[in-house]
Motif scaffolding. Sequence first.
Motif, PDB file in Angstrom:
ATOM      1  N   PHE A  41       0.831  -1.198   0.000  1.00  0.00           N
ATOM      2  CA  PHE A  41       0.000   0.000   0.000  1.00  0.00           C
ATOM      3  C   PHE A  41       0.865   1.247   0.000  1.00  0.00           C
ATOM      4  O   PHE A  41       2.020   1.231   0.441  1.00  0.00           O
ATOM      5  N   ALA A  42       0.290   2.359  -0.476  1.00  0.00           N
ATOM      6  CA  ALA A  42       1.009   3.640  -0.443  1.00  0.00           C
ATOM      7  C   ALA A  42       1.129   4.163   0.981  1.00  0.00           C
ATOM      8  O   ALA A  42       2.107   4.828   1.337  1.00  0.00           O
ATOM      9  N   TRP A  43       0.100   3.912   1.785  1.00  0.00           N
ATOM     10  CA  TRP A  43       0.108   4.255   3.214  1.00  0.00           C
ATOM     11  C   TRP A  43      -0.777   3.264   3.945  1.00  0.00           C
ATOM     12  O   TRP A  43      -1.773   2.776   3.392  1.00  0.00           O
ATOM     13  N   SER A  44      -0.424   2.931   5.172  1.00  0.00           N
ATOM     14  CA  SER A  44      -1.239   2.040   5.987  1.00  0.00           C
ATOM     15  C   SER A  44      -1.031   2.357   7.459  1.00  0.00           C
ATOM     16  O   SER A  44       0.028   2.837   7.872  1.00  0.00           O
ATOM     17  N   GLU A  45      -2.073   2.076   8.234  1.00  0.00           N
ATOM     18  CA  GLU A  45      -1.938   2.214   9.680  1.00  0.00           C
ATOM     19  C   GLU A  45      -1.031   1.118  10.257  1.00  0.00           C
ATOM     20  O   GLU A  45      -0.554   1.228  11.374  1.00  0.00           O
ATOM     21  N   LYS A  46      -0.793   0.061   9.462  1.00  0.00           N
ATOM     22  CA  LYS A  46       0.071  -1.033   9.881  1.00  0.00           C
ATOM     23  C   LYS A  46       1.439  -0.858   9.239  1.00  0.00           C
ATOM     24  O   LYS A  46       1.554  -0.798   8.014  1.00  0.00           O
ATOM     25  N   GLN A  47       2.470  -0.808  10.044  1.00  0.00           N
ATOM     26  CA  GLN A  47       3.805  -0.485   9.550  1.00  0.00           C
ATOM     27  C   GLN A  47       4.306  -1.476   8.518  1.00  0.00           C
ATOM     28  O   GLN A  47       5.001  -1.097   7.564  1.00  0.00           O
ATOM     29  N   ASP A  48       3.946  -2.746   8.653  1.00  0.00           N
ATOM     30  CA  ASP A  48       4.479  -3.752   7.729  1.00  0.00           C
ATOM     31  C   ASP A  48       3.743  -3.775   6.393  1.00  0.00           C
ATOM     32  O   ASP A  48       4.036  -4.620   5.546  1.00  0.00           O
ATOM     33  N   GLU A  49       2.793  -2.858   6.175  1.00  0.00           N
ATOM     34  CA  GLU A  49       2.074  -2.816   4.903  1.00  0.00           C
ATOM     35  C   GLU A  49       2.555  -1.700   3.985  1.00  0.00           C
ATOM     36  O   GLU A  49       1.920  -1.398   2.980  1.00  0.00           O
ATOM     37  N   VAL A  50       3.678  -1.108   4.311  1.00  0.00           N
ATOM     38  CA  VAL A  50       4.288  -0.102   3.443  1.00  0.00           C
ATOM     39  C   VAL A  50       5.761  -0.452   3.301  1.00  0.00           C
ATOM     40  O   VAL A  50       6.565  -0.211   4.200  1.00  0.00           O
ATOM     41  N   GLY A  51       6.117  -1.052   2.160  1.00  0.00           N
ATOM     42  CA  GLY A  51       7.494  -1.450   1.927  1.00  0.00           C
ATOM     43  C   GLY A  51       8.386  -0.256   1.644  1.00  0.00           C
ATOM     44  O   GLY A  51       7.928   0.812   1.222  1.00  0.00           O
ATOM     45  N   VAL A  52       9.677  -0.435   1.849  1.00  0.00           N
ATOM     46  CA  VAL A  52      10.636   0.648   1.643  1.00  0.00           C
ATOM     47  C   VAL A  52      10.762   0.980   0.161  1.00  0.00           C
ATOM     48  O   VAL A  52      10.831   2.146  -0.230  1.00  0.00           O
ATOM     49  N   LEU A  53      10.787  -0.051  -0.682  1.00  0.00           N
ATOM     50  CA  LEU A  53      10.962   0.152  -2.123  1.00  0.00           C
ATOM     51  C   LEU A  53       9.683  -0.169  -2.884  1.00  0.00           C
ATOM     52  O   LEU A  53       8.869  -0.978  -2.427  1.00  0.00           O
ATOM     53  N   PRO A  54       9.489   0.435  -4.054  1.00  0.00           N
ATOM     54  CA  PRO A  54       8.318   0.104  -4.874  1.00  0.00           C
ATOM     55  C   PRO A  54       8.345  -1.361  -5.310  1.00  0.00           C
ATOM     56  O   PRO A  54       9.403  -2.000  -5.341  1.00  0.00           O
ATOM     57  N   ALA A  55       7.176  -1.872  -5.664  1.00  0.00           N
ATOM     58  CA  ALA A  55       7.062  -3.251  -6.147  1.00  0.00           C
ATOM     59  C   ALA A  55       5.966  -3.312  -7.206  1.00  0.00           C
ATOM     60  O   ALA A  55       4.968  -2.602  -7.123  1.00  0.00           O
ATOM     61  N   ALA A  56       6.157  -4.161  -8.197  1.00  0.00           N
ATOM     62  CA  ALA A  56       5.149  -4.329  -9.249  1.00  0.00           C
ATOM     63  C   ALA A  56       3.950  -5.081  -8.703  1.00  0.00           C
ATOM     64  O   ALA A  56       4.090  -6.090  -8.003  1.00  0.00           O
ATOM     65  N   GLY A  57       2.767  -4.593  -9.023  1.00  0.00           N
ATOM     66  CA  GLY A  57       1.574  -5.277  -8.554  1.00  0.00           C
ATOM     67  C   GLY A  57       0.326  -4.733  -9.206  1.00  0.00           C
ATOM     68  O   GLY A  57       0.367  -3.893 -10.109  1.00  0.00           O
ATOM     69  N   VAL A  58      -0.793  -5.227  -8.729  1.00  0.00           N
ATOM     70  CA  VAL A  58      -2.089  -4.771  -9.214  1.00  0.00           C
ATOM     71  C   VAL A  58      -3.038  -4.681  -8.026  1.00  0.00           C
ATOM     72  O   VAL A  58      -3.048  -5.559  -7.155  1.00  0.00           O
ATOM     73  N   HIS A  59      -3.774  -3.577  -7.953  1.00  0.00           N
ATOM     74  CA  HIS A  59      -4.907  -3.500  -7.036  1.00  0.00           C
ATOM     75  C   HIS A  59      -6.097  -3.999  -7.839  1.00  0.00           C
ATOM     76  O   HIS A  59      -6.543  -3.347  -8.790  1.00  0.00           O
ATOM     77  N   PHE A  60      -6.569  -5.177  -7.471  1.00  0.00           N
ATOM     78  CA  PHE A  60      -7.613  -5.839  -8.242  1.00  0.00           C
ATOM     79  C   PHE A  60      -8.979  -5.433  -7.706  1.00  0.00           C
ATOM     80  O   PHE A  60      -9.289  -5.650  -6.529  1.00  0.00           O
ATOM     81  N   VAL A  61      -9.786  -4.829  -8.564  1.00  0.00           N
ATOM     82  CA  VAL A  61     -11.142  -4.401  -8.231  1.00  0.00           C
ATOM     83  C   VAL A  61     -12.078  -4.997  -9.273  1.00  0.00           C
ATOM     84  O   VAL A  61     -11.888  -4.787 -10.465  1.00  0.00           O
ATOM     85  N   VAL A  62     -13.089  -5.727  -8.817  1.00  0.00           N
ATOM     86  CA  VAL A  62     -14.016  -6.332  -9.770  1.00  0.00           C
ATOM     87  C   VAL A  62     -15.420  -6.306  -9.187  1.00  0.00           C
ATOM     88  O   VAL A  62     -15.628  -6.527  -7.993  1.00  0.00           O
TER      89      VAL A  62
END
Length: 457
Positions: free
Chosen positions: A374-395
Motif C-alpha cells: 500500500f502507499a500508506w497504511s496504519e500497519k507499519q508492515d504494509e508499506v514497503g521501503v521500495l516500490p514493487a510491481a503489482g495490481v490492485h484488483f477491483v471487480v
Amino acid sequence: MKLTRRQVLAGAAAGAVSATGIYELVDRFAGGSPKRARAATQFPEQHLLDGIRVVDSGGIEVLVPPLHHEILTARVTPGRSDVRAAQGELEQVLATLDADYAPSPEGLGVTVAWGLPYFRRLAPDASRRHLPHDRRAEKPVLFDARRFPSDPFDTRLEENDVAILLRSDSRASIDDATARLRASKLFELTSIRRGFAGGGFEGGRSLPKQMAVAAQIPGADLIPETAELFLGFTSTQRSGMGPGTIANFETLGYVDFRGSDYFRHGTHMHLSHIHEDLEAWYLNFDFDERVATTFKPNLRVKQDVQTVRQGPKDVSTESDVHREFRSSGRIGHSASIQTTSRLQHDVVAHDGTVFEKGTAIPVRADFNTLDNPFAWSEKQDEVGVLPAAGVHFVVFNPTGDDFRRNRLAMDGHLPAKQIKLEPRGRAQGFNEVLSTTHRQNFIVPPRRHRSFPLAEL
C-alpha cells in the motif's frame, strides 16, 4: 527517466514529487489526459462511469480506463454511533463532489463500497432484513472473504468498514476528493492504495513500462514498450468486460431482494492486492508460453501481439479446458475463468435486454501499482521501503459467490469437474508469478443509498 535509490526511498522524482510520490510521474509520462467524448450522465449505479473511451487495437475494440486510481479503506470513526447523522454528513460531501466534477474520467468517479464489519456493527437489524440473497448459492450476496487454493498462507483477510474507489484522468481531482473525505472526520483511514492505467494504444511508450523503469522494478526492461499492464497483454478488450448493468444485483436474476428494492442498481465488489514477479514472468516464460498461460494452451498468436480477441465466439467451454489440459498439462487463465465468468446461454435480463451466450459478466476496474503493498497504511508492515510491481484488483460481480466461482475456476475448480493442480505450480501459470497479499468483499449500494446504507432504517 529513472530514479536513484535515494529518490525512490524518499518518494521523490527529480525533486518534483510531493505527497503522492512516484505517481506524480503519471501525468509527465502520459503527456496529458487522453481525448475523451464529453460525458455528464450520472448513472443510478456507483460503479459505472460515463465517457469511457474506446480505441482500436489491431482490429479489436479496447476500453481506455482513467489514468489515476486511488482507494481509501477505513473504519467509521469510533464514537460515531449516530449513523443517521453521519449518513447526512457524508452524503453532503459526496453531493458537493458530484456538483464539482462530471461523473467521468475527465471529471471524477467515486464509488463507495461497504464491508460486513459496517453492517454487523452499525446496522445489524436492518442488514438482516434488507441485504440481498444469492439464489444460486442460497446465502447472502456479501460474506467474509476467504483464501483460495493458490493464495499464500499469509494472505490477509481484511475487515474494513468502507472502501472508496476514486478514478480520474486528473491527479488533482483525486487529491481534492481525498482531502474532502478526510476533512469530514467520519472515518479513520486504514490504508491508501494508488496506481495507474494506460496502454500505448497510440503507439507511444505505455505508462506501465515507463513507471516500472522509473522505479527500477526488477524485470521492467522486459515489459513490452506499449503494454497496457505490467504483464504485457491488454486486459480491457470491450468484449471481455461485462457490458452495461450486467453486474447489477437485479440484471441476471441471481439475486433475491426479499421484497425490498433498497439495493437495486447495486453490485458486489471484491478488492485485493496482488504482487507480480515480472522477472519470473518474462525470463521463465517465452512469448508462446505467456500466451498459453494468459489465454489458453495451443492458441496461435502472432509474435509480440498484445491485444488478443476475447469475444463471445472465442470463449472456452469446460470441455475445451479439460481437453487442452490433457494435451498440454496446463490450463489458461482466461479459458478456465470463462467457464464461470461468461454466460453459458442467451439471457433476457429483467429489463428485456438480451445478452448473448459468451457475454462477460464481471466488470473489472483493476489497475497497476507500485505500492508495496500500500502507499500508506496504519500497519507499519504494509508499506514497503521500495516500490514493487503489482495490481490492485477491483471487480464488480452480481454476487460474492459469483466472484468466488470465478476465482476457484482460476485454480482449476471448474463447475462440473475439478482439474487437480499444484496450488502454485507452473501448470496454473499465473499463480506461479502472482501472490495475493490482501482480500475483502464489499457491497456497492446504488447511488441513492451510497452514504451509510440502511442507517435510516
